[in-house]
Design a protein around this motif. Structure first.
Motif, mmCIF file in Angstrom:
data_model
loop_
_atom_site.group_PDB
_atom_site.id
_atom_site.type_symbol
_atom_site.label_atom_id
_atom_site.label_comp_id
_atom_site.label_asym_id
_atom_site.label_seq_id
_atom_site.Cartn_x
_atom_site.Cartn_y
_atom_site.Cartn_z
ATOM 1 N N PHE A 82 0.965 -1.152 -0.005
ATOM 2 C CA PHE A 82 -0.108 -0.407 0.069
ATOM 3 C C PHE A 82 1.104 1.089 0.374
ATOM 4 O O PHE A 82 1.828 1.782 0.756
ATOM 5 N N ASP A 83 0.371 2.535 -1.106
ATOM 6 C CA ASP A 83 0.909 3.746 -0.643
ATOM 7 C C ASP A 83 0.227 4.404 -1.317
ATOM 8 O O ASP A 83 1.064 5.015 0.538
ATOM 9 N N THR A 84 -0.281 4.847 -1.694
ATOM 10 C CA THR A 84 -1.371 5.873 -1.101
ATOM 11 C C THR A 84 -2.793 5.249 -1.646
ATOM 12 O O THR A 84 -2.615 4.481 -2.732
ATOM 13 N N SER A 85 -4.141 5.939 -1.477
ATOM 14 C CA SER A 85 -4.917 6.012 -2.478
ATOM 15 C C SER A 85 -5.479 7.249 -1.838
ATOM 16 O O SER A 85 -6.127 7.808 -1.867
ATOM 17 N N VAL A 86 -7.203 7.452 -2.379
ATOM 18 C CA VAL A 86 -8.153 8.508 -3.134
ATOM 19 C C VAL A 86 -8.727 8.543 -1.531
ATOM 20 O O VAL A 86 -8.354 9.597 -0.974
ATOM 21 N N HIS A 87 -8.766 8.066 -0.622
ATOM 22 C CA HIS A 87 -9.722 7.134 0.144
ATOM 23 C C HIS A 87 -9.682 6.412 1.496
ATOM 24 O O HIS A 87 -10.537 4.887 1.443
ATOM 25 N N PRO A 88 -8.011 6.033 1.694
ATOM 26 C CA PRO A 88 -7.938 4.786 2.957
ATOM 27 C C PRO A 88 -8.794 5.015 4.126
ATOM 28 O O PRO A 88 -8.810 6.383 4.601
ATOM 29 N N LEU A 89 -8.653 4.119 4.674
ATOM 30 C CA LEU A 89 -8.886 3.810 6.239
ATOM 31 C C LEU A 89 -8.628 3.125 7.207
ATOM 32 O O LEU A 89 -7.898 2.064 6.112
ATOM 33 N N CYS A 90 -7.657 3.694 7.973
ATOM 34 C CA CYS A 90 -7.398 2.628 8.984
ATOM 35 C C CYS A 90 -8.188 1.923 9.905
ATOM 36 O O CYS A 90 -7.908 3.204 10.569
#
Length: 192
Positions: free
Chosen positions: A116-124
């Motif tokens: 995982f590097d980046t995304s538009v709408h990530p939820l952690c």
């Protein structure tokens, strides 16, 4: 308060909360876990996330694995963390549960694959041993999530049982990173 005193206070809270969690009735725990997962699945943060970053829970932690199935049903990508030395943690995409193997600290983790590097709408989804409604959390002491969240640009959602939510926690401002949303079996609390 000195840094040494803060660290000693954290250590004591960790010890007490680990013991209380280990003694929790399994039936009550399962019911609470289900409520927490339902709140997350029905949240706007989950609905709009394109990537879900989650942890693989131990027996004493909140069982968030139903989130994996819900995310996959909804076409989301899911990634799990793998811990390395010196508090370094990276998330790797997982397509099915068989990709999770016993890793560091006896916690299941993915083999390295697509990171995982980046995304538009990530939820952690973030684990902890204690939390406040002000966005502070007490983790396990390795600093993995604090370091990761300092660079993370999505929404961080901490999960915890009501009885482990307190008014205040000892904090080291240099290291401790606040989360955005708290979810317990009683509901969702947006921080700030």
């Amino acid at each position: 308060m000195s840094t040494e005193q803060i660290r000693n206070d954290k250590k004591e809270i960790r010890k007490i909360n680990k013991q209380k969690r280990a003694e929790m009735d399994k039936g009550i725990k399962s019911e609470r876990d289900g409520k927490i997962c339902d709140y997350i699945i029905n949240s706007m943060s989950f609905k709009y996330a394109d990537v879900l970053l989650m942890f693989c829970p131990t027996d004493e932690e909140i069982d968030i694995m139903p989130l994996f199935d819900a995310a996959k049903r909804n076409g989301k990508r899911v990634a799990f963390p793998k811990c390395f030395g010196k508090g370094i943690m990276k998330f790797y995409y997982v397509d099915d549960r068989t990709m999770l193997k016993e890793g560091k600290y006896g916690i299941k983790a993915p083999d390295e694959g697509e990171e995982f590097d980046t995304s538009v709408h990530p939820l952690c989804i973030v684990p902890c041993l204690a939390a406040t409604k002000k966005g502070t959390r007490l983790g396990y002491g390795g600093g993995f999530y604090d370091r990761f969240l300092h660079k993370f640009e999505g929404i961080s959602m901490c999960v915890q049982y009501d009885e482990f939510v307190t008014d205040d926690l000892p904090q080291e401002k240099r290291y401790d990173k606040k989360f955005d949303v708290l979810v317990t079996e009683s509901g969702v609390c947006v921080i700030g």
